[in-house]
Design a protein around this motif. Structure first.
Motif, PDB file in Angstrom:
ATOM      1  N   ASP A 500       0.838  -1.207   0.000  1.00  0.00           N
ATOM      2  CA  ASP A 500       0.000   0.000   0.000  1.00  0.00           C
ATOM      3  C   ASP A 500       0.871   1.254   0.000  1.00  0.00           C
ATOM      4  N   PHE A 501       1.912   1.190   0.827  1.00  0.00           N
ATOM      5  CA  PHE A 501       2.808   2.336   0.968  1.00  0.00           C
ATOM      6  C   PHE A 501       3.461   2.673  -0.373  1.00  0.00           C
ATOM      7  N   PHE A 502       3.995   1.634  -1.032  1.00  0.00           N
ATOM      8  CA  PHE A 502       4.659   1.872  -2.309  1.00  0.00           C
ATOM      9  C   PHE A 502       3.674   2.294  -3.383  1.00  0.00           C
ATOM     10  N   ALA A 503       2.452   1.789  -3.298  1.00  0.00           N
ATOM     11  CA  ALA A 503       1.451   2.196  -4.285  1.00  0.00           C
ATOM     12  C   ALA A 503       1.212   3.696  -4.204  1.00  0.00           C
ATOM     13  N   VAL A 504       1.139   4.241  -2.996  1.00  0.00           N
ATOM     14  CA  VAL A 504       0.934   5.682  -2.846  1.00  0.00           C
ATOM     15  C   VAL A 504       2.170   6.441  -3.320  1.00  0.00           C
ATOM     16  N   LEU A 505       3.343   5.967  -2.909  1.00  0.00           N
ATOM     17  CA  LEU A 505       4.567   6.689  -3.262  1.00  0.00           C
ATOM     18  C   LEU A 505       4.788   6.729  -4.769  1.00  0.00           C
ATOM     19  N   SER A 506       4.369   5.659  -5.450  1.00  0.00           N
ATOM     20  CA  SER A 506       4.554   5.614  -6.908  1.00  0.00           C
ATOM     21  C   SER A 506       3.787   6.722  -7.606  1.00  0.00           C
ATOM     22  N   GLY A 507       2.791   7.259  -6.950  1.00  0.00           N
ATOM     23  CA  GLY A 507       2.062   8.379  -7.528  1.00  0.00           C
ATOM     24  C   GLY A 507       2.794   9.697  -7.377  1.00  0.00           C
ATOM     25  N   HIS A 508       3.867   9.693  -6.611  1.00  0.00           N
ATOM     26  CA  HIS A 508       4.563  10.945  -6.326  1.00  0.00           C
ATOM     27  C   HIS A 508       5.992  10.978  -6.872  1.00  0.00           C
ATOM     28  N   PRO A 510       9.099   9.296  -9.544  1.00  0.00           N
ATOM     29  CA  PRO A 510       9.291   8.525 -10.774  1.00  0.00           C
ATOM     30  C   PRO A 510       9.778   7.101 -10.451  1.00  0.00           C
ATOM     31  N   PRO A 511       9.597   6.169 -11.403  1.00  0.00           N
ATOM     32  CA  PRO A 511       9.912   4.759 -11.142  1.00  0.00           C
ATOM     33  C   PRO A 511      11.345   4.537 -10.651  1.00  0.00           C
ATOM     34  N   GLU A 512      12.312   5.286 -11.171  1.00  0.00           N
ATOM     35  CA  GLU A 512      13.689   5.003 -10.751  1.00  0.00           C
ATOM     36  C   GLU A 512      13.906   5.391  -9.284  1.00  0.00           C
ATOM     37  N   THR A 513      13.227   6.427  -8.825  1.00  0.00           N
ATOM     38  CA  THR A 513      13.339   6.793  -7.408  1.00  0.00           C
ATOM     39  C   THR A 513      12.669   5.722  -6.545  1.00  0.00           C
ATOM     40  N   ILE A 514      11.532   5.229  -7.020  1.00  0.00           N
ATOM     41  CA  ILE A 514      10.832   4.167  -6.291  1.00  0.00           C
ATOM     42  C   ILE A 514      11.718   2.924  -6.213  1.00  0.00           C
ATOM     43  N   ALA A 515      12.422   2.630  -7.328  1.00  0.00           N
ATOM     44  CA  ALA A 515      13.319   1.467  -7.331  1.00  0.00           C
ATOM     45  C   ALA A 515      14.436   1.662  -6.308  1.00  0.00           C
ATOM     46  N   GLY A 571      40.356  21.067 -17.383  1.00  0.00           N
ATOM     47  CA  GLY A 571      40.687  19.870 -16.600  1.00  0.00           C
ATOM     48  C   GLY A 571      39.462  19.000 -16.410  1.00  0.00           C
ATOM     49  N   TRP A 572      39.569  18.053 -15.480  1.00  0.00           N
ATOM     50  CA  TRP A 572      38.440  17.158 -15.253  1.00  0.00           C
ATOM     51  C   TRP A 572      38.465  16.633 -13.819  1.00  0.00           C
ATOM     52  N   VAL A 573      37.343  16.094 -13.443  1.00  0.00           N
ATOM     53  CA  VAL A 573      37.193  15.516 -12.105  1.00  0.00           C
ATOM     54  C   VAL A 573      36.564  14.142 -12.278  1.00  0.00           C
ATOM     55  N   ASN A 574      37.137  13.130 -11.651  1.00  0.00           N
ATOM     56  CA  ASN A 574      36.565  11.779 -11.678  1.00  0.00           C
ATOM     57  C   ASN A 574      35.687  11.566 -10.448  1.00  0.00           C
ATOM     58  N   VAL A 575      34.459  11.183 -10.661  1.00  0.00           N
ATOM     59  CA  VAL A 575      33.551  10.928  -9.537  1.00  0.00           C
ATOM     60  C   VAL A 575      33.054   9.489  -9.640  1.00  0.00           C
ATOM     61  N   VAL A 576      33.049   8.757  -8.517  1.00  0.00           N
ATOM     62  CA  VAL A 576      32.471   7.405  -8.539  1.00  0.00           C
ATOM     63  C   VAL A 576      31.280   7.346  -7.598  1.00  0.00           C
ATOM     64  N   ARG A 577      30.356   6.480  -7.964  1.00  0.00           N
ATOM     65  CA  ARG A 577      29.228   6.177  -7.081  1.00  0.00           C
ATOM     66  C   ARG A 577      29.325   4.693  -6.755  1.00  0.00           C
ATOM     67  N   ARG A 578      29.717   4.398  -5.531  1.00  0.00           N
ATOM     68  CA  ARG A 578      29.791   3.003  -5.109  1.00  0.00           C
ATOM     69  C   ARG A 578      28.469   2.611  -4.468  1.00  0.00           C
ATOM     70  N   GLY A 579      28.177   1.332  -4.509  1.00  0.00           N
ATOM     71  CA  GLY A 579      26.976   0.877  -3.820  1.00  0.00           C
ATOM     72  C   GLY A 579      25.808   0.687  -4.758  1.00  0.00           C
ATOM     73  N   THR A 580      24.640   0.446  -4.171  1.00  0.00           N
ATOM     74  CA  THR A 580      23.474   0.017  -4.941  1.00  0.00           C
ATOM     75  C   THR A 580      22.398   1.079  -5.061  1.00  0.00           C
ATOM     76  N   LEU A 581      22.601   2.215  -4.438  1.00  0.00           N
ATOM     77  CA  LEU A 581      21.592   3.276  -4.518  1.00  0.00           C
ATOM     78  C   LEU A 581      22.109   4.386  -5.426  1.00  0.00           C
ATOM     79  N   SER A 582      21.202   5.005  -6.167  1.00  0.00           N
ATOM     80  CA  SER A 582      21.666   6.106  -7.007  1.00  0.00           C
ATOM     81  C   SER A 582      20.817   7.345  -6.768  1.00  0.00           C
ATOM     82  N   PHE A 583      21.518   8.461  -6.683  1.00  0.00           N
ATOM     83  CA  PHE A 583      20.863   9.755  -6.486  1.00  0.00           C
ATOM     84  C   PHE A 583      21.579  10.789  -7.350  1.00  0.00           C
TER      85      PHE A 583
END
Ligand SMILES: [Zn+2]
Lengths: 669, 292
Positions: A500-508, A510-515, A571-583
């Protein structure tokens, strides 16, 4: 209930707070902010009442000598499921304190660590004398056939009572019962201490029948709490006339007879009833909006009562705006005496218990926190009434987020501690405390399945709060307020599940944030952003030997820079995102001339190389400079200095130096 | 008790007792210097490694250590979590420094009192090496006084805490938690008064032991007479010292610390407070020296 784990983690902060506490004024809490909370879910319709499933009409008479409650009364229960049932399950939670064979007190029980805090000198128990089903031909006592424990288990807190015949869907039955509840010496949520008697889980209480006809029943575990159906309570309490009573609901009758104080309380649309009696309470009443608030506290605690009332003056309208109006007329706040502190920090419908010693410094907001936490449970427990045993994060977790959000909105960055330059926010402590436990088990684990009480406390309370705080910081206040507000309104009185909780949140969202949210709650999701490399140099043509117009030309440092010489840098900057969550995050570049550039990165890939052009060499690069992804596992690797640059620590070093000199000048050589 | 005892001349003839009218903090810049140098040296020894650790934590940050004081304490908490292993030995170091101060502090104390009480035979202020020699000679006596005082203070503090706890326990059920706690705090304050008398007495006896070149216990006898007069002066220097810290806080409050000159101004004000407190303490000791 309030858990101690986050507090333990923050004991360093508390030490700092208490050790350096100066004589501040008592009433330095800011007034509630004038701006209205941002809520776009206010239009979600609000259900005015739950399905009425179970009504209790009870009489409780307290024997002050033996701390025994003699009870009798009636349960009217309706089968709201789709199938006929031939048994009922009855929670006898005081039996958790009967002996060390209970799930609650059993040595090594999860969540109790090594120190099993058995009631120190008196055990507790509930003995049902009669449990009779009213039938047309007369009543039948079902208790002789009741099954208090399962084969292979000695716990007696979850009883099965076979019915003489199936109860059809929508059919009601009436049960008359007589019982004796012997209160234990105060242990966590219930019990007595001298003349203080706190009656929680004091009557035989029906488990909840889920819509599919299965009983959601479970013994009393140290870590898990409650799940029950809504109904009407009509309870008459009979205690010594010197005592003051606090109870769930509205007092509808009060009289004194033969040295006994007899008060009757009624409340609809609730799923539990607790009460307290003590001859040393000082009562303070205040009308806050439509709600009559009564605070019961020991003598000499008036200044804490004021802090608790100030908290509710903020919390009642704030939670009302965010999660829907508080629907009851009354709220009773019990501040237990210090010797019965274990009964503090607990929630029951329209009755909460707080806690804290009378000398809790005003700059340390534990009084405000426990008050707002337990008040928040009126929503996340009381009105939503999820299965807290199975999905504690929907209860304690969302409630902890709401607590941090409210305290931050009210008290700002110093929502936990506000001591001069040291401003500690609840969200910081929540987030930092979860870094190790996040790898142990998912947040969305059932209460009985956590390996330790510390994991339960850290993951359910702090991690859930930190995850939603990350959503708030990354995607904005409005979105999370609308999503949670929508959920709290739509599922008021409906016992929502994670689906139920996720059903409501999905209305607010986008799918990738819900994932991402799903991974964070169900799959031990984690994230760590880091800067791994930087480069900065003057813009120039490539060095080397080039064949131009038939001639070989050498371009390089020796040959001079490309013409015309330029101050432009690249120049440039290297950035990594470790782990399973993305923001999505911001990378802030600071240059020699103090100018800055912000570069946005969606954070979807594992890593990225971000190029820049500037008029000055790169000095520093920081990913997520404002700490929006508050659950980042490590902020120290979010920052990198380009070669030759160094941030200064002179101010803090000088302050420490001065402090130590001062300390020496006090103790003297 | 204003009769000065300044007949003694140290056997080597390196230094002589100062005439009483010349014994003052104002005339003994070197005594103040001894105190300031000692405090500064110990503080440096403790804070230098912390400063290095701090720099390694915030070195990659444009704002430097300002990040640690950002409202909310997210980055402060993060830094503490990452540096906890590195920070722990620093606490040990600080405790060790306080221990060294408690024992070895007898040396600068002796030098301060010598700088007040003695001068060179030609009437000039006592040289540092002469003060050091005087301090070295009195080290054993001063250390003994310190140890005795330390245990006396410890016993007094423990007794006060035990008494407060007992009072709280026995009164809680009849008076309520808040009232019994306040009663216990009253007992603790009484204990604090006793401790402060002991601290002051330690100064008196120490000065006596440093000035009298023979029997330090005659100093104790003498101090019994002195301390009844001295408590007000001791409390005054204690209070003024606290006022100086508050004044320093007030002065530095509005100086922008991120600005280079702002930082320098703050550091200068801090050292001014430390030096002023050193002057206060030396003048209190000078008053005692005058009485021996
Ligand atoms: Zn809770």
């Amino acid at each position: 209930m309030i858990d101690t784990a986050p507090v333990r983690i923050s004991s360093f902060f508390l030490f700092v707070a208490i050790a350096t506490q100066t004589a501040c004024g008592l009433s330095r809490l800011p007034a509630p902010p004038s701006s209205e909370p941002i809520v776009s879910s206010a239009n979600t319709p609000l259900r005015s009442e739950p399905a009425r499933v179970v009504d209790y009409t009870l009489k409780a008479s307290l024997d002050e000598e033996t701390h025994t409650i003699h009870g009798d009364g009636t349960i009217v229960w309706r089968n709201t499921s789709s199938v006929a049932v031939s048994e009922v399950w009855v929670h006898l939670y005081l039996n958790a304190f009967k002996n060390e064979s209970s799930q609650f007190l059993r040595p090594g029980a999860r969540g109790r660590g090594n120190g099993v805090t058995a009631p120190s000198h008196t055990w507790g128990a509930i003995d049902v004398r009669r449990f009779a089903l009213r039938e047309p031909g007369g009543s039948v006592d079902l208790w002789p056939r009741a099954e208090l424990s399962r084969p292979n288990d000695t716990d007696e807190s979850d009883a099965r009572v076979a019915l003489p015949r199936p109860v059809e869907p929508n059919e009601s039955i009436t049960i008359d019962m007589v019982w004796d509840s012997k209160l234990p010496a105060i242990v966590e949520r219930t019990g007595f201490d001298e003349s203080y008697n706190f009656a929680g889980q004091w009557f035989p209480k029906l488990a909840r029948l889920d819509p599919d006809g299965t009983w959601a029943h479970f013994p009393f575990f140290p870590l898990s709490e409650f799940y029950a159906d809504f109904g009407h309570f009509d309870v008459t309490i009979d205690v010594d006339q010197k005592a003051t009573i606090g109870a769930t609901g509205t007092r509808v009758d009060a009289r004194v007879e033969n040295g006994r104080r007899i008060e009757r309380y009624e409340q609809s649309h609730v799923h539990d009833f607790a009460w307290v009696s003590w001859d040393k309470f000082v009562a303070t009443d205040e009308q806050i909006g439509k709600v009559r608030v009564r605070v019961l506290a020991p003598r000499g605690f008036g200044h804490l009562v004021e802090r608790e009332l100030a908290t509710l003056r903020f919390a009642l309208p704030h939670y009302g705006a965010l999660y829907g109006e508080y629907p009851y007329d009354v709220l009773t706040v019990v501040h237990p005496p210090p010797s019965a502190g274990e009964s503090g920090g607990m929630e029951y419908p329209t009755l909460i218990t707080t806690g804290g010693s009378w000398h809790t410094p005003p700059s340390f907001h534990s009084i405000e926190a426990v008050t707002i936490h337990e008040f928040g449970h009126q929503y996340f427990y009381g009105l939503l009434a999820s299965n807290e045993h199975k999905w504690p994060f929907l209860d304690e977790g969302l409630n902890s987020y709401a607590e941090g959000e409210a305290l931050h909105r009210w008290l700002g960055n110093g929502s936990l501690v506000a001591l001069g330059p040291l401003q500690i926010d609840f969200a910081s402590v929540f987030a930092l405390s979860t870094r190790t436990a996040v790898f142990n088990e998912p947040v969305a684990t059932s209460a009985g399945a956590f390996q330790t009480g510390s994991d339960y406390g850290t993951l359910v309370y702090a991690r859930t709060a930190a995850i939603f705080e990350t959503l708030r910081r990354v995607y904005g206040d409005a979105l999370v307020a609308a999503a949670l507000g929508d959920y709290a309104r739509r599922f008021r009185f409906l016992h929502p599940t994670p689906a139920d909780f996720f059903a409501v949140l999905s209305g607010h969202y986008p799918p990738e944030t819900i994932a991402t949210l799903h991974t964070a709650l169900f799959e031990k999701g984690w994230v760590d952003f880091a800067i791994t490399d930087t480069s900065s140099h003057k813009q120039r043509e490539p060095f080397g030997m080039f064949d131009r117009n038939g001639t070989r030309v050498t371009v390089g440092a020796d040959a001079g820079l490309a013409d015309p010489p330029s101050e432009a840098h690249t120049g440039w900057v290297n950035v990594v995102r470790r782990g399973t969550l993305s923001f999505p995050v911001t990378i802030r570049l600071t240059f020699d001339d103090k100018s800055t550039q912000d570069i946005a990165w969606d954070g979807r890939d594992d890593h990225t190389r971000l190029a820049f052009n500037s008029t000055s060499p790169l000095a520093f690069a920081v990913v997520d400079p404002d700490g929006r992804v508050i659950i980042d596992q490590d902020f120290t690797n979010n920052r990198a200095a380009n070669s030759g640059h160094r941030g200064s620590a002179r101010r803090s070093s000088e302050a420490l130096f001065y402090a130590f000199q001062l300390a020496l000048s006090v103790v003297g050589p | 008790m204003n009769k000065p005892f300044f007949k003694e001349v140290e056997s080597e003839g390196l230094y002589v007792r100062r005439p009483m009218e010349r014994i003052s903090a104002m005339r003994s810049v070197r005594a103040v210097a001894w105190l300031w140098l000692w405090e500064t040296a110990i503080a440096l020894a403790v804070v230098a490694p912390i400063a290095v650790a701090l720099r390694s934590v915030v070195g990659a940050t444009p704002d430097g250590d300002a990040i640690l004081w950002q409202p909310g304490a997210l980055f402060l908490g993060d830094a503490l979590m990452h540096q906890l292993a590195a920070i722990r030995p620093l606490f040990t170091l600080a405790a060790l420094a306080l221990g060294v101060n408690a024992i070895a502090g007898a040396f600068p104390f002796g030098a301060i009192v010598a700088s007040l009480a003695f001068e060179m035979p030609d009437g000039r202020a006592l040289r540092f090496d002469a003060a050091a020699l005087a301090a070295a000679r009195r080290f054993g006596r001063l250390l003994f006084v310190r140890l005795v005082a330390f245990f006396a203070i410890l016993v007094a503090a423990l007794l006060a805490m035990r008494a407060a706890a007992a009072a709280r326990e026995s009164l809680e059920s009849s008076m309520g938690a808040a009232a019994s706690d306040i009663f216990a705090i009253g007992v603790m304050i009484l204990g604090a008064v006793v401790v402060s008398v002991l601290v002051m007495a330690t100064d008196i006896v120490s000065v006596g032991a440093a000035v009298e070149d023979h029997r330090w216990w005659t100093a104790f006898r003498r101090s019994a007479v002195i301390y009844s007069h001295a408590y007000r002066a001791w409390f005054a220097q204690f209070a003024v010292g606290g006022f100086l810290v508050a004044l320093g806080l007030l002065c530095t409050e509005h100086i922008p610390e991120s600005h280079k000159w702002g930082f320098v101004a703050i550091a200068v004000i801090h050292q001014a407070v430390i030096v002023a407190r050193a002057c206060l303490r030396v003048s209190w000791l000078a008053m005692l020296v005058q009485r021996f």
